[in-house]
Enzyme design. Structure first.
Site, mmCIF file in Angstrom:
data_model
loop_
_atom_site.group_PDB
_atom_site.id
_atom_site.type_symbol
_atom_site.label_atom_id
_atom_site.label_comp_id
_atom_site.label_asym_id
_atom_site.label_seq_id
_atom_site.Cartn_x
_atom_site.Cartn_y
_atom_site.Cartn_z
ATOM 1 C CG ASP A 89 57.068 56.380 66.563
ATOM 2 O OD1 ASP A 89 56.097 57.154 66.544
ATOM 3 O OD2 ASP A 89 57.438 55.769 67.568
ATOM 4 C CD GLU A 148 37.149 32.811 31.118
ATOM 5 O OE1 GLU A 148 36.908 32.365 32.250
ATOM 6 O OE2 GLU A 148 37.950 33.742 30.910
ATOM 7 C CG ASP A 149 32.905 34.492 30.207
ATOM 8 O OD1 ASP A 149 33.244 33.375 30.635
ATOM 9 O OD2 ASP A 149 33.242 35.566 30.744
ATOM 10 C CG ASP A 197 40.361 40.619 33.698
ATOM 11 O OD1 ASP A 197 39.185 40.977 33.894
ATOM 12 O OD2 ASP A 197 40.736 39.432 33.734
#
Length: 694
Positions: free
Chosen positions: A250, A67-68, A130
């Site tokens: 409670d 992706e990057d 992730d």
């Protein structure tokens, strides 16, 4: 950490993946300013804590390189293995996808991930790791982006973790998502819980000590621990039940962990002897595990001073599965057989998701189905043969029918619950036996979409209706095109030479004549323009243009012919048709004021056929004296005339008079005239008339 359970050569392969990822992300930084490689490194650490295999850890280190960075899937396959490349590709978002909105992009990315999960469940575990690290490091992001990611986490990823039985990961995702989406509510609630905790310690200590003593007296071993409710769970309970924090706090929760299933039931008897059980609050998830593999005995007791105590009793193995789910039973070694509980259930869930994916029209619709399917509360019902079916709370016999088989759902006509006929929209309860009655000619009803609770049922109903709509659109398109071709002097569709049809289809970029007819029927293409292309003009066509009569409306055209709600046309009314893109042919009364807004060329000449099928809604307004029982008298008179009332609204005018607006189903103008004559004979009716909103 890795050396504790991986072979030396596997550790070396993981280190090589780290070095590759470090080089690929060199120079990249996160929003916080830290080197980007720290993110995949932390994701790999989370995956390693799950004790997953070397390929999963390598994929975690490499999960963002597609992706990057400029690295391709083929490069990953060459450098490492096809298996690692497929895992990374399954986790990767679709950054190059051409879609209209961010919601569509996210939905399409999710659809791709689900398909990858179908091939390898490890994809979702890496994705959850992730997402967990991203949630831990949300602070540097802009507020709007933080809220969007947090909402997506709470709506999709935390429920998936729950469905896979990964409780500890789910709890962290939920509390991080809660803090990011509602920071003020989270802070106030956290501070209030901390203050309340001090008052609870003494009571909780006395309860746990009393249970320990009773177990020792009975000769039963086990660990007794007080259980803390997490903030997001407290928040949801307050919202769902409309109660205050004091009422939630409670409730005291205790978990008892023992060594065997037999001991679980013996401990249950011991605590029921110590404190009285609350009727109807016992659940045996050991005999009938949840869909995610969770097993435990649940009971609620009346504790000392009247405080309720929620008790969970389970074995150590059940506790491990409850916290880690599918990751607690990780099996990817060759030669191992027999799928463990959580993995088998995860595989079954994935099969259902993939079936829904085939039926969904687009990614956004598929994501909607998955969100419905992730609904956490469950019921357990039985088939007539005693087989157990798990369904979400609120499920109906229609959901049950589709859970049995798609064909059973598609041909469902009625249902018996505990041998009694019930409406198909009846919510089912745990323990009921459900029998579905089918008929070969039965078809799904669009009204089912308003009450079904499972994604599988919704997806199959919508898919069937789309196919039905396409068939109706093809029939209407053929009618419209035949009419237009006759006006061009070219006969009908079958008279057009096949070569000319193929040429026109190629011009429009369509594969088959049915595709063109469906587009005409749905109003996306003008039948006159298509007819002109098919006939290819000519003097004979010009002379013959306009000789054809109006299109005959029979009432049986299906879903692509609709009747305008603004004017409620009925057989006998002068009508006109309007081609609306996506909706098909909309029929209006010629007197409808909305006719003025139509664009030139979209109106079609239509008329009622000699024989018209079905019933048509018509609106009438009745001015009546405001007396007790007048509405019942009017309804009885309408029923005498063989009509159904589809809608009713009463508007009080001056205390003595009311205006009653009714929508009734009639066959034609003669039928509505008979109804109005009958209503005029009612003494309290002052005036009445057909109501046209157009």
């Amino acid at each position: 950490m890795l050396e504790a359970y991986l072979e030396p050569e596997q550790v070396a392969a993981v280190y090589r993946a780290y070095e590759f990822a470090s080089r690929a992300h060199a120079g990249q930084r996160r929003m916080s300013g830290e080197p980007y490689i720290l993110h995949p490194l932390e994701v790999a650490r989370i995956v390693a804590e799950m004790r997953m295999d070397a390929e999963s850890i390598m994929a975690a280190l490499l999960h963002d390189v597609l992706e990057d960075t400029a690295v391709s899937k083929e490069t990953l396959a060459q450098e490492f293995s096809e298996e690692v490349a497929e895992l990374v590709d399954g986790v990767t978002k679709l950054t190059q996808l051409k879609v209209g909105t961010q919601a569509e992009a996210q939905a399409e990315s999710f659809r791709k991930m689900i398909l990858a999960m179908g091939r390898d469940i490890r994809v979702i575990l890496i994705k959850l790791a992730d997402r967990l690290h991203n949630m831990r490091t949300l602070a540097p992001l802009p507020p709007e982006k933080r809220r969007r990611i947090a909402r997506e986490t709470l709506e999709i990823y935390a429920p998936i973790a729950n469905r896979l039985g990964m409780n500890s990961l789910r709890l962290e995702l939920e509390d991080l998502g809660f803090a990011a989406l509602y920071p003020m509510r989270h802070r106030v609630l956290r501070e209030a819980v901390v203050r309340a905790r001090g008052n609870r310690k003494e009571i909780m200590g006395k309860i746990t000590e009393a249970i320990r003593r009773r177990l020792a007296d009975e000769g039963l071993g086990g660990r007794v621990i007080g259980r803390e409710k997490h903030l997001y769970g407290i928040y949801l309970k307050m919202r769902r039940k409309g109660v205050s924090l004091g009422e939630v706090m409670d409730v005291y929760a205790v978990r008892i962990i023992v060594d065997s299933v037999d001991t679980c039931y013996r401990v249950l008897g011991a605590v029921h002897n110590l404190y009285k059980p609350v009727p109807g609050r016992f659940k045996d998830y050991i005999a009938i595990p949840k869909a995610n593999g969770y097993q435990s005995l649940h009971t609620t007791l009346f504790g000392p001073w009247g405080v309720p105590i929620e008790v969970q009793i389970r074995t150590w193995e059940m506790d491990r599965v409850a916290e880690s789910g599918i990751a607690a039973h990780w099996l990817y070694k060759s030669g191992e057989s027999g799928a463990p509980g959580p993995q088998a259930r995860a595989a079954e869930w994935l099969r259902n998701l993939l079936e829904m994916q085939k039926s969904a029209g687009n990614s956004v619709e598929f994501l909607e189905h998955v969100k419905i399917d992730l609904f956490p509360d469950e019921i357990y019902v039985f088939t007539p043969n005693g087989e157990i079916k798990r369904l979400p709370r609120g499920a109906t016999p229609v959901d049950f029918a589709y859970a049995v088989h798609t064909d059973v759902g598609n041909h469902c006509v009625a249902a018996k619950v505990d041998r009694r006929l019930v409406p198909l929209r009846t919510p089912l309860q745990t323990g009921q036996t459900v029998e579905i009655l089918t008929a070969p000619t039965a078809r799904p009803n669009p009204a089912w979409l308003s009450f079904v609770a499972t994604g599988k049922a919704r997806a199959n109903i919508r898919n069937y209706l789309k196919r039905l709509e396409r068939d109706d659109a093809i029939r209407l398109g053929r009618q419209l095109l035949d009419q237009a071709l006759a006006g061009q002097g070219a006969g009908d569709v079958e008279d057009v030479p096949p070569r000319r049809r193929d040429e026109v289809l190629a011009e429009y970029g369509l594969a088959a004549m049915d595709d063109l007819l469906a587009e005409i029927g749905l109003g996306r293409r003008s039948p006159e323009l298509v007819a002109r292309r098919l006939a290819a003009g000519g003097e004979e066509g010009e002379r013959a243009a306009g000789r054809t009569g109006p299109l005959a409306i029979t009432g049986a055209e299906g879903m692509v012919v609709t009747y305008a709600r603004c004017c409620h046309p009925i057989p006998g009314d002068p009508i006109v048709g309007f081609l609306s893109a996506g909706r098909g042919l909309v029929i209006h009364a010629q007197s409808c004021r909305n006719l003025r807004s139509g664009r030139v060329g979209e109106w079609l000449e239509v008329d009622w056929a000699e024989r018209v099928e079905g019933e048509f809604p018509v609106a009438i307004r009745i001015d009546a004296v405001n007396q007790r029982g007048v509405l019942a008298t009017i309804a009885a008179a309408i029923a005498e005339c063989g009509c159904n009332i589809e809608d009713a609204a009463v508007h009080e005018r001056d205390g003595r008079h009311s205006a009653i607006d009714l929508t009734i189903a009639v066959r034609d103008r003669v039928h509505v005239a008979a109804v109005m004559r009958r209503l005029r004979r009612i003494r309290q009716v002052l005036r009445l008339a057909r109501l046209r909103r157009g």
